[in-house]
Design an enzyme around this catalytic site. Structure first.
Site, PDB file in Angstrom:
ATOM      1  N   LYS A 127    -125.297  34.274 -63.294  1.00 63.80           N
ATOM      2  CA  LYS A 127    -124.817  32.997 -62.748  1.00 63.80           C
ATOM      3  C   LYS A 127    -125.621  31.835 -63.334  1.00 63.80           C
ATOM      4  O   LYS A 127    -125.062  30.806 -63.704  1.00 63.80           O
ATOM      5  CB  LYS A 127    -124.890  32.995 -61.218  1.00 63.80           C
ATOM      6  CG  LYS A 127    -123.777  33.839 -60.608  1.00 63.80           C
ATOM      7  CD  LYS A 127    -123.742  33.807 -59.096  1.00 63.80           C
ATOM      8  CE  LYS A 127    -122.572  34.638 -58.583  1.00 63.80           C
ATOM      9  NZ  LYS A 127    -122.561  34.821 -57.149  1.00 63.80           N
TER      10      LYS A 127
ATOM     11  N   LYS B 102    -114.488  33.657 -59.259  1.00 68.56           N
ATOM     12  CA  LYS B 102    -114.199  32.323 -58.717  1.00 68.56           C
ATOM     13  C   LYS B 102    -115.121  31.295 -59.333  1.00 68.56           C
ATOM     14  O   LYS B 102    -114.745  30.141 -59.508  1.00 68.56           O
ATOM     15  CB  LYS B 102    -114.433  32.327 -57.203  1.00 68.56           C
ATOM     16  CG  LYS B 102    -113.443  33.139 -56.432  1.00 68.56           C
ATOM     17  CD  LYS B 102    -113.781  33.069 -54.942  1.00 68.56           C
ATOM     18  CE  LYS B 102    -113.689  34.417 -54.285  1.00 68.56           C
ATOM     19  NZ  LYS B 102    -115.021  34.974 -53.928  1.00 68.56           N
TER      20      LYS B 102
ATOM     21  N   LYS C 161    -115.803  38.592 -67.035  1.00 66.25           N
ATOM     22  CA  LYS C 161    -115.528  39.037 -65.665  1.00 66.25           C
ATOM     23  C   LYS C 161    -114.738  37.957 -64.916  1.00 66.25           C
ATOM     24  O   LYS C 161    -115.122  36.791 -64.940  1.00 66.25           O
ATOM     25  CB  LYS C 161    -116.856  39.287 -64.920  1.00 66.25           C
ATOM     26  CG  LYS C 161    -116.695  39.484 -63.403  1.00 66.25           C
ATOM     27  CD  LYS C 161    -118.044  39.533 -62.683  1.00 66.25           C
ATOM     28  CE  LYS C 161    -118.113  38.663 -61.434  1.00 66.25           C
ATOM     29  NZ  LYS C 161    -117.528  39.126 -60.203  1.00 66.25           N
TER      30      LYS C 161
HETATM   31  P1  ADP Z   1    -116.429  36.028 -57.348  1.00 66.38           P
HETATM   32  O1  ADP Z   1    -117.260  36.561 -58.472  1.00 66.38           O
HETATM   33  O2  ADP Z   1    -115.054  35.759 -57.743  1.00 66.38           O
HETATM   34  O3  ADP Z   1    -117.086  34.865 -56.630  1.00 66.38           O
HETATM   35  P2  ADP Z   1    -117.284  37.590 -55.128  1.00 66.38           P
HETATM   36  O4  ADP Z   1    -118.664  37.582 -55.671  1.00 66.38           O
HETATM   37  O5  ADP Z   1    -117.007  36.846 -53.872  1.00 66.38           O
HETATM   38  O6  ADP Z   1    -116.295  37.151 -56.284  1.00 66.38           O
HETATM   39  O7  ADP Z   1    -116.821  39.090 -54.961  1.00 66.38           O
HETATM   40  C1  ADP Z   1    -116.107  39.622 -53.884  1.00 66.38           C
HETATM   41  C2  ADP Z   1    -115.827  41.069 -54.175  1.00 66.38           C
HETATM   42  O8  ADP Z   1    -114.898  41.178 -55.269  1.00 66.38           O
HETATM   43  C3  ADP Z   1    -117.052  41.887 -54.592  1.00 66.38           C
HETATM   44  O9  ADP Z   1    -117.000  43.173 -54.035  1.00 66.38           O
HETATM   45  C4  ADP Z   1    -116.942  41.961 -56.079  1.00 66.38           C
HETATM   46  O10 ADP Z   1    -117.559  43.092 -56.632  1.00 66.38           O
HETATM   47  C5  ADP Z   1    -115.445  42.008 -56.292  1.00 66.38           C
HETATM   48  N1  ADP Z   1    -115.116  41.423 -57.581  1.00 66.38           N
HETATM   49  C6  ADP Z   1    -115.293  40.130 -57.940  1.00 66.38           C
HETATM   50  N2  ADP Z   1    -114.882  39.936 -59.199  1.00 66.38           N
HETATM   51  C7  ADP Z   1    -114.436  41.135 -59.651  1.00 66.38           C
HETATM   52  C8  ADP Z   1    -113.888  41.580 -60.884  1.00 66.38           C
HETATM   53  N3  ADP Z   1    -113.698  40.734 -61.874  1.00 66.38           N
HETATM   54  N4  ADP Z   1    -113.544  42.881 -60.997  1.00 66.38           N
HETATM   55  C9  ADP Z   1    -113.729  43.739 -59.966  1.00 66.38           C
HETATM   56  N5  ADP Z   1    -114.237  43.378 -58.779  1.00 66.38           N
HETATM   57  C10 ADP Z   1    -114.596  42.099 -58.604  1.00 66.38           C
END
Ligand code: ADP
Ligand code: TRP
Length: 312
Positions: A112, A194, A191
């Site tokens: 990040k 959000k 990846k």
């Molecule tokens: P983001 O990275 O979009 O902010 P979060 O950190 O809130 O997402 O993740 C919420 C859940 O979704 C977690 O369990 C995370 O591992 C899963 N997740 C987020 N992005 C991915 C992805 N690109 N592929 C698979 N799982 C994901």
């Protein structure tokens, strides 16, 4: 007795296909066989969101997403983290047990910051708040996406540190990761996240989904648009896809249109259900969930406070 299952997602923006296939769908598929908790981890998203109105809206939206995706609030304790102050209380205790160099090894933190997010102390301590989320409820299984594997290891580390110092108190949790899903790539091939503005929204309008899919980067030295394929295989078997991608070799627009149709088929019924859920429904669900979660968390914290020596 049923085993305990828990997961949480951040209300930091609209949920996307990575969140759905990585965490939410696995949770929905499993939760009825367990004693289950599902959280909105709003204090985690304070590491990146600094707009009260936006956070409020995101919280409402994500609960609607959960319900539309098939979560029955009668069968799950569905709550938001900030309604249960025991989470931040326990996080502080864990922060006093782990070292700075240990937290510095966290991939999610490093990624990040490398992507330009502010390295605030909350982002740095994030894994210990997550450990508290999990351990407060004696959680055994945590369905998450591949990128969260290390965070569950950190929660196990917090378990060990606490139990060694103060006696057996917490249960070491185990991650449940769907290997077939892996890390869902975003439209840029990184990846999907959000925080990286490269998502295909789970509950976007048909037009938004179309626009996002059409923008998937197609660098296909081998003849197959790999990023399109990687997302498509969440919706169809590889045999079906291999045939389709052979027939349409080089026709990226056709392949993207096929992907849009497959996404629509899955999302449309959920989108319809989502439209019938009101903000008041959400508030009622969260209030009930908060009461149940607080009761449980407070019982655990009474034991913790005794063991560490702050309750006299
Ligand atoms: P983001 O990275 O979009 O902010 P979060 O950190 O809130 O997402 O993740 C919420 C859940 O979704 C977690 O369990 C995370 O591992 C899963 N997740 C987020 N992005 C991915 C992805 N690109 N592929 C698979 N799982 C994901
Ligand atoms: N860190 C997780 C993520 O970004 C969200 C999260 C916070 C979580 N607390 C949790 C996930 C507890 C599972 C269990 O996806």
């Amino acid at each position: 007795m049923k085993k305990r299952l828990l997961t949480g997602l951040q209300p930091s923006g609209a949920l996307h296909l990575g969140n759905y296939f990585g965490a939410l769908k696995p949770f929905v598929d499993m939760y009825e066989d367990y004693e289950s908790h599902l959280m909105v981890v709003d204090y985690h998203s304070l590491t990146t969101v600094r707009d009260g109105d936006l956070l409020r809206q995101n919280i409402i939206d994500i609960v609607k997403d959960y319900l539309a995706a098939g979560v029955d609030p009668e069968k799950v304790v569905l709550f938001k983290q900030s309604d249960v102050p025991q989470h931040t209380e326990l996080a502080w205790i864990f922060e006093c047990l782990v070292t700075v160099p240990f937290l510095q090894q966290a991939h999610a933190y490093k990624d990040k910051v490398a992507k330009g997010l502010e390295a605030n102390a909350g982002l740095f301590n994030y894994p210990m708040l997550m450990a508290a989320d999990i351990l407060l409820y004696d959680t055994e299984i945590v369905p998450v996406g591949e990128d969260q594997r290390q965070h569950i290891e950190y929660a196990r580390e917090a378990t060990g540190k606490f139990n060694n110092a103060f006696g057996e108190t917490f249960v070491p949790p185990q991650e449940k990761i769907y290997e077939a899903v892996g890390v869902v790539p975003g439209v840029d091939g990184q990846k999907m996240s959000k925080s990286y503005k490269n998502t295909i929204p789970l509950f976007g309008s048909e037009e938004e989904i179309q626009k996002a899919v059409m923008s998937i980067v197609t660098d296909s030295s081998g003849g197959r648009p790999e990023h399109v394929y990687a997302i498509h295989k969440l919706f169809r078997s590889e045999e079906e896809l291999d045939q389709l991608y052979a027939e349409k070799e080089g026709k990226y627009k056709d392949l993207k249109e096929a992907l849009i149709a497959d996404i629509e088929a899955v999302i449309a019924p959920m989108r319809e259900k989502r439209a019938s859920i009101t903000d008041d429904d959400v508030r009622a669900v969260l209030e009930t969930g908060a009461q149940k979660a607080r009761e449980r968390a407070e019982a655990k914290m009474e034991d913790v406070r005794k063991k560490i020596g702050v309750s006299l």
